[in-house]
Write an enzyme that holds these catalytic residues in place. Structure first.
Site, PDB file in Angstrom:
ATOM      1  N   ASP A  13       0.856  -1.206   0.120  1.00 44.86           N
ATOM      2  CA  ASP A  13      -0.131   0.015  -0.056  1.00 44.86           C
ATOM      3  C   ASP A  13       0.761   1.401  -0.107  1.00 44.86           C
ATOM      4  O   ASP A  13       1.906   1.082   0.414  1.00 44.86           O
ATOM      5  CB  ASP A  13      -0.824  -0.043   1.227  1.00 44.86           C
ATOM      6  CG  ASP A  13      -1.801   1.350   1.268  1.00 44.86           C
ATOM      7  OD1 ASP A  13      -2.691   1.273   0.379  1.00 44.86           O
ATOM      8  OD2 ASP A  13      -2.105   1.842   2.220  1.00 44.86           O
ATOM      9  N   ASP A  15      -0.579   5.460   0.664  1.00 43.41           N
ATOM     10  CA  ASP A  15      -0.674   6.076   1.689  1.00 43.41           C
ATOM     11  C   ASP A  15      -0.626   5.604   2.931  1.00 43.41           C
ATOM     12  O   ASP A  15      -1.191   4.736   3.336  1.00 43.41           O
ATOM     13  CB  ASP A  15      -2.236   6.718   1.258  1.00 43.41           C
ATOM     14  CG  ASP A  15      -2.365   7.359   0.330  1.00 43.41           C
ATOM     15  OD1 ASP A  15      -1.749   8.582  -0.122  1.00 43.41           O
ATOM     16  OD2 ASP A  15      -2.949   6.862  -0.802  1.00 43.41           O
TER      17      ASP A  15
END
Length: 275
Positions: A13, A15
């Site tokens: 991932d 963010d």
């Protein structure tokens, strides 16, 4: 926790894991240097549909990290692939709430994007309503956009959400995410959207296909328990949660699942890979 071994690929991932907004996490360049040195392939898989592949490549380059377009998978790209597999792009008109990152993958796959809803039953009218509404994060969200999406959905258009994250980590703290926009549209239409991004397994399954590595040797890294980690659980792969983003260890008290590993941030992940 089980030993941090048998890792041949990563689904990462962005963010809350690699940065907050435009602020890179400490140890970012060392993390990617370690992945390159150990020849660990990876896919950067994000629920954030705002940016294009190229924009993410540029963003990482500005932080001192070089990646290729093929190492980026956004929920909007996953949405475009999903719709390609389930509809005929040449015959499907799509209204999009979102920015370039949400629109570009659909255009590349041959979908026609609509802008305005016309109350017209003439099937030959090029301005007729959309067959599909896709909703992704949009910093320029307006009443007109919400109204156009609402009218299309109420008229029968399929309702697709790139992701359902209710919040988004930024330099200033948590702000509203795409899930908040979806909630407004669902309240106005009574229709529940089909979600493509995490925690649904669709985007992870697509990432696994791109990596071509045994899922048993693949680990998903994320910061959000209810999306990144739950998505990995639903996909049947191991997961690692970093505490540099949204979720905390206290959140485990309210769930019946948890990640395979928990680490403070990517610096700790780098050290574990080196060991």
């Amino acid at each position: 926790m089980e030993p941090f071994t048998n890792i041949r690929a990563l689904i990462i991932d962005m963010d809350g894991v690699l940065w907050h907004g435009d602020q890179p996490m400490p140890g970012l360049t060392d993390f990617f240097q370690t992945l390159r040195e150990q020849q660990i392939p990876f896919i950067l898989a994000t629920n954030n549909a705002r940016l294009t592949q190229e924009q993410y490549v540029i963003k990482l380059a500005q932080m001192g990290v070089e990646v290729s377009r093929d190492e980026i998978l956004t929920s909007s790209m996953a949405t475009a692939l999903y719709l390609t597999e389930h509809t005929n792009p040449a015959e499907s008109r799509v209204y999009v709430i979102g920015e370039d990152g949400a629109k570009e993958p659909l255009i590349e796959r041959g979908f026609t994007l609509t802008e305005l809803y016309e109350l017209n039953d003439d099937k030959d009218n090029p301005n007729m309503g959309a067959d599909i509404v896709v909703c992704g994060m949009d910093r320029n969200l307006s009443w007109d956009k919400l109204a156009t999406a609402t009218l299309n959905i109420r008229a029968g258009a399929q309702f697709i959400g790139t992701n359902a994250d209710t919040t988004l980590p930024t330099e200033r703290g948590l702000t509203h995410g795409n899930g908040a926009i979806l909630a407004a549209l669902q309240a106005a239409t009574g229709i529940t959207p089909i979600i493509i991004g995490k925690p649904e397994p669709i985007i992870y399954q697509q990432a696994l296909a791109l990596l071509g590595v045994d899922p048993a040797q693949t680990v998903a890294i994320g910061d959000r328990l209810e999306t990144d980690i739950l998505g990995a659980v639903r996909t049947g792969i191991r997961s690692l949660m970093v505490l540099s983003g949204v979720s905390t260890e206290d959140d485990f008290k309210t769930t019946d699942y948890r990640p395979t590993w928990v680490m403070p941030d990517i610096r700790a992940v780098t050290q574990a890979l080196k060991n």
